[in-house]
Design an enzyme around this catalytic site. Sequence first.
Site, PDB file in Angstrom:
ATOM      1  N   ASP A  18       1.419  14.909   1.179  1.00  0.00           N
ATOM      2  CA  ASP A  18       0.313  15.822   1.505  1.00  0.00           C
ATOM      3  C   ASP A  18      -0.417  15.387   2.778  1.00  0.00           C
ATOM      4  O   ASP A  18      -0.954  16.216   3.498  1.00  0.00           O
ATOM      5  CB  ASP A  18      -0.684  15.886   0.337  1.00  0.00           C
ATOM      6  CG  ASP A  18      -1.185  14.503  -0.047  1.00  0.00           C
ATOM      7  OD1 ASP A  18      -0.345  13.602  -0.252  1.00  0.00           O
ATOM      8  OD2 ASP A  18      -2.416  14.306  -0.112  1.00  0.00           O
TER       9      ASP A  18
ATOM     10  N   THR B  68      -9.859  -5.420   1.226  1.00  0.00           N
ATOM     11  CA  THR B  68     -10.674  -5.926   2.332  1.00  0.00           C
ATOM     12  C   THR B  68     -11.484  -4.839   3.042  1.00  0.00           C
ATOM     13  O   THR B  68     -12.390  -5.155   3.791  1.00  0.00           O
ATOM     14  CB  THR B  68      -9.761  -6.567   3.394  1.00  0.00           C
ATOM     15  OG1 THR B  68      -8.847  -5.556   3.839  1.00  0.00           O
ATOM     16  CG2 THR B  68      -8.968  -7.729   2.834  1.00  0.00           C
TER      17      THR B  68
ATOM     18  N   GLN C 193       2.451  -6.065  -2.954  1.00  0.00           N
ATOM     19  CA  GLN C 193       2.831  -6.063  -1.524  1.00  0.00           C
ATOM     20  C   GLN C 193       4.138  -5.268  -1.324  1.00  0.00           C
ATOM     21  O   GLN C 193       4.375  -4.332  -2.055  1.00  0.00           O
ATOM     22  CB  GLN C 193       2.942  -7.485  -0.975  1.00  0.00           C
ATOM     23  CG  GLN C 193       1.588  -8.211  -0.866  1.00  0.00           C
ATOM     24  CD  GLN C 193       1.162  -8.886  -2.142  1.00  0.00           C
ATOM     25  OE1 GLN C 193       1.946  -9.549  -2.784  1.00  0.00           O
ATOM     26  NE2 GLN C 193      -0.079  -8.744  -2.520  1.00  0.00           N
TER      27      GLN C 193
ATOM     28  N   HIS D 298       2.354  10.409  -0.707  1.00  0.00           N
ATOM     29  CA  HIS D 298       1.520  10.846   0.426  1.00  0.00           C
ATOM     30  C   HIS D 298       2.164  11.938   1.281  1.00  0.00           C
ATOM     31  O   HIS D 298       1.853  12.016   2.487  1.00  0.00           O
ATOM     32  CB  HIS D 298       1.181   9.660   1.341  1.00  0.00           C
ATOM     33  CG  HIS D 298       0.184   8.688   0.748  1.00  0.00           C
ATOM     34  ND1 HIS D 298      -1.038   9.068   0.290  1.00  0.00           N
ATOM     35  CD2 HIS D 298       0.243   7.356   0.561  1.00  0.00           C
ATOM     36  CE1 HIS D 298      -1.690   8.015  -0.158  1.00  0.00           C
ATOM     37  NE2 HIS D 298      -0.929   6.959  -0.013  1.00  0.00           N
TER      38      HIS D 298
ATOM     39  N   ASP E 228       0.811  -1.228   0.000  1.00  0.00           N
ATOM     40  CA  ASP E 228       0.000   0.000   0.000  1.00  0.00           C
ATOM     41  C   ASP E 228       0.840   1.272   0.000  1.00  0.00           C
ATOM     42  O   ASP E 228       0.439   2.295   0.550  1.00  0.00           O
ATOM     43  CB  ASP E 228      -0.974   0.023   1.202  1.00  0.00           C
ATOM     44  CG  ASP E 228      -1.765  -1.261   1.304  1.00  0.00           C
ATOM     45  OD1 ASP E 228      -2.297  -1.688   0.274  1.00  0.00           O
ATOM     46  OD2 ASP E 228      -1.803  -1.849   2.400  1.00  0.00           O
TER      47      ASP E 228
ATOM     48  N   ALA F  88      -3.641  -8.013  -4.159  1.00  0.00           N
ATOM     49  CA  ALA F  88      -2.979  -6.713  -4.341  1.00  0.00           C
ATOM     50  C   ALA F  88      -3.989  -5.670  -4.786  1.00  0.00           C
ATOM     51  O   ALA F  88      -4.508  -5.745  -5.891  1.00  0.00           O
ATOM     52  CB  ALA F  88      -1.891  -6.850  -5.401  1.00  0.00           C
ATOM     53  N   GLY F  89      -4.272  -4.731  -3.918  1.00  0.00           N
ATOM     54  CA  GLY F  89      -5.233  -3.704  -4.307  1.00  0.00           C
ATOM     55  C   GLY F  89      -4.537  -2.549  -5.002  1.00  0.00           C
ATOM     56  O   GLY F  89      -3.601  -1.972  -4.457  1.00  0.00           O
ATOM     57  N   HIS F  90      -4.952  -2.249  -6.210  1.00  0.00           N
ATOM     58  CA  HIS F  90      -4.404  -1.086  -6.909  1.00  0.00           C
ATOM     59  C   HIS F  90      -5.536  -0.140  -7.209  1.00  0.00           C
ATOM     60  O   HIS F  90      -6.546  -0.557  -7.748  1.00  0.00           O
ATOM     61  CB  HIS F  90      -3.810  -1.486  -8.259  1.00  0.00           C
ATOM     62  CG  HIS F  90      -2.574  -2.297  -8.155  1.00  0.00           C
ATOM     63  ND1 HIS F  90      -1.333  -1.741  -8.059  1.00  0.00           N
ATOM     64  CD2 HIS F  90      -2.394  -3.612  -8.139  1.00  0.00           C
ATOM     65  CE1 HIS F  90      -0.437  -2.691  -7.984  1.00  0.00           C
ATOM     66  NE2 HIS F  90      -1.054  -3.846  -8.030  1.00  0.00           N
ATOM     67  N   THR F  91      -5.349   1.103  -6.857  1.00  0.00           N
ATOM     68  CA  THR F  91      -6.334   2.101  -7.241  1.00  0.00           C
ATOM     69  C   THR F  91      -5.665   3.061  -8.198  1.00  0.00           C
ATOM     70  O   THR F  91      -4.616   3.615  -7.889  1.00  0.00           O
ATOM     71  CB  THR F  91      -6.819   2.894  -6.003  1.00  0.00           C
ATOM     72  OG1 THR F  91      -7.227   1.944  -5.013  1.00  0.00           O
ATOM     73  CG2 THR F  91      -7.981   3.790  -6.334  1.00  0.00           C
TER      74      THR F  91
ATOM     75  N   LYS G  78       2.086   1.980  -5.187  1.00  0.00           N
ATOM     76  CA  LYS G  78       2.799   1.480  -6.380  1.00  0.00           C
ATOM     77  C   LYS G  78       1.985   1.719  -7.649  1.00  0.00           C
ATOM     78  O   LYS G  78       2.538   2.024  -8.693  1.00  0.00           O
ATOM     79  CB  LYS G  78       3.099  -0.020  -6.238  1.00  0.00           C
ATOM     80  CG  LYS G  78       4.097  -0.337  -5.136  1.00  0.00           C
ATOM     81  CD  LYS G  78       4.308  -1.816  -4.989  1.00  0.00           C
ATOM     82  CE  LYS G  78       3.126  -2.552  -4.416  1.00  0.00           C
ATOM     83  NZ  LYS G  78       2.772  -2.250  -3.032  1.00  0.00           N
TER      84      LYS G  78
HETATM   85  P1  IMP Z   1      -1.889 -12.960   1.922  1.00  0.00           P
HETATM   86  O1  IMP Z   1      -1.017 -12.340   0.886  1.00  0.00           O
HETATM   87  O2  IMP Z   1      -3.367 -12.807   1.630  1.00  0.00           O
HETATM   88  O3  IMP Z   1      -1.503 -14.382   2.213  1.00  0.00           O
HETATM   89  O4  IMP Z   1      -1.660 -12.169   3.302  1.00  0.00           O
HETATM   90  C1  IMP Z   1      -0.431 -12.223   3.993  1.00  0.00           C
HETATM   91  C2  IMP Z   1      -0.104 -10.883   4.626  1.00  0.00           C
HETATM   92  O5  IMP Z   1       0.177  -9.937   3.607  1.00  0.00           O
HETATM   93  C3  IMP Z   1      -1.235 -10.288   5.466  1.00  0.00           C
HETATM   94  O6  IMP Z   1      -0.682  -9.580   6.543  1.00  0.00           O
HETATM   95  C4  IMP Z   1      -1.905  -9.322   4.494  1.00  0.00           C
HETATM   96  O7  IMP Z   1      -2.589  -8.278   5.152  1.00  0.00           O
HETATM   97  C5  IMP Z   1      -0.683  -8.807   3.752  1.00  0.00           C
HETATM   98  N1  IMP Z   1      -1.003  -8.318   2.414  1.00  0.00           N
HETATM   99  C6  IMP Z   1      -1.265  -9.050   1.314  1.00  0.00           C
HETATM  100  N2  IMP Z   1      -1.489  -8.255   0.267  1.00  0.00           N
HETATM  101  C7  IMP Z   1      -1.356  -7.000   0.692  1.00  0.00           C
HETATM  102  C8  IMP Z   1      -1.439  -5.722   0.042  1.00  0.00           C
HETATM  103  O8  IMP Z   1      -1.660  -5.588  -1.171  1.00  0.00           O
HETATM  104  N3  IMP Z   1      -1.231  -4.641   0.849  1.00  0.00           N
HETATM  105  C9  IMP Z   1      -0.936  -4.760   2.175  1.00  0.00           C
HETATM  106  N4  IMP Z   1      -0.848  -5.909   2.809  1.00  0.00           N
HETATM  107  C10 IMP Z   1      -1.042  -7.032   2.077  1.00  0.00           C
END
Ligand code: IMP
Length: 452
Positions: free
Chosen positions: A356, A324, A227, A354, A12, A38-41, A15
């Site tokens: 700002d 999530t 990540q 960030h 987060d 992986a959340g990308h906005t 990227k």
């Molecule tokens: P998993 O990748 O779902 O197995 O989660 C393993 C750990 O990586 C957990 O602590 C998640 O919250 C963290 N995690 C996985 N993907 C992300 C992401 O894109 N951003 C931040 N934390 C992540």
Amino acid sequence: MTVTIVGSQLGDEGKGRVVDLYGDGADVIVRYQGGDNAGHTVVEGGTEYKLSLIPSGVIRGKIGVLGNGCVVNPATLFDEIDELKERGLDPDVRVSERAHVILPYHRVLDGIEEDAKEEDDLSAGTTGRGIGPTYEDKAGRRGVRIGDLLDPEVLRARLEYVVPQKRALAEDVFGIETGEEFDIDALYEQYREYGRRIEEEDMAVNGGSFLADRIDDGDEIMMEGAQGTSLDIDHGSYPYVTSSNPTTGGACTGTGLPPTAVGQGEVIGIVKAYLSRVGTGPMPTELGGVEGQTAGYTGGDPDSDEEQMATYIRDEGGEYGTVTGRPRRVGWLDIPMLRHAARVNGFTGLAVNHVDVLAGLDEVTVGHSYTLDGEELLTMPATTEKWGECEANFRTFDGWDPVDWSAVESWEDLPENCRTYLEYISDELGADIYCVGMGPDREDTLVLDSPY
Ligand code: IMP
């Protein structure tokens, strides 16, 4: 040439914005690890796109590749493609035949193993997407790969071998009742259908040679890590990590390009100007806490300075998980963590995001070093238990007021105290700052240098 984008902290870091910014100069954008965790906005002309699997560069008409190091949930893959199509885009997505497939039982097992670990405080707070169990099967040589979806006989054989094991694990070890997620025939029908669509849309590629051919043809390749370094299974805070290698080495093994191709290019470390964490594990510079994620935290005094600062940063920075929706843990910048990241990844440039969010604070604090057993440490210890014992030694910087960030067009336009803060980060990490993120829009980025 290649440009590799790596998160330097705990995910987060923003990227997506940097991939989007420099992706203009790339022809192909490839993800090398992770899956739909992986959340990308990406905000483009006021429109927000949220993607969790496919490379965000496809929004700009680039070829997006999911490399062999990724774990692919075909349901998410097609949902994301279909949504972009509904919004008038025509995404060009290729998937490596060597990439492993997330099956429904992986998600179920992810959930039950996390629950089982909770009692011992070992759960990682995963995203529940089945990432870990899929990589486990990859390493156990019982995984299903994208190439297997294209071959009915191989797919059937793989499922017949693995599914009874998974069912037994769920039922006999974890004591849960299993359903369709563990049914060979149902899985076969559904995943053959995905295979047919992958074939029809000509999406499957031999990733390494596809990319090497593109390089031979003079294309620019961007490798997009998901990540961050401290979530890396080898170099992160094990076991509170993801199950792959977001660090630069993963860009080689996860794409099939050689280290020389990656090393001759640029490696840009993405740094958030403070720190956030989703999930469990130590965080020496944490402010306040989040129940269920910060060990032993049961809610602080909301009127205390620390809790107020945490809430301020969380709200100003929109620190709620893209995938999530969970509130993220927040804290001050952790410089020992960043020094570790700079060494592991070999950053040639930095993007700091960030700035700002911190504007308006009287003082901005960083964890400059740690104290462990009476000694000062400049980088993270190798075991997470020791890391958890580290106490941060803080340094403070004079804050900066908010300015009209959209009018900032040069280094000199940045508030002086903000420049001092950025110079400190650059000096400690031994890499130049290529760009500074000052707001959510693409336009809110001060570009100082380009990797191309
Ligand atoms: P998993 O990748 O779902 O197995 O989660 C393993 C750990 O990586 C957990 O602590 C998640 O919250 C963290 N995690 C996985 N993907 C992300 C992401 O894109 N951003 C931040 N934390 C992540």
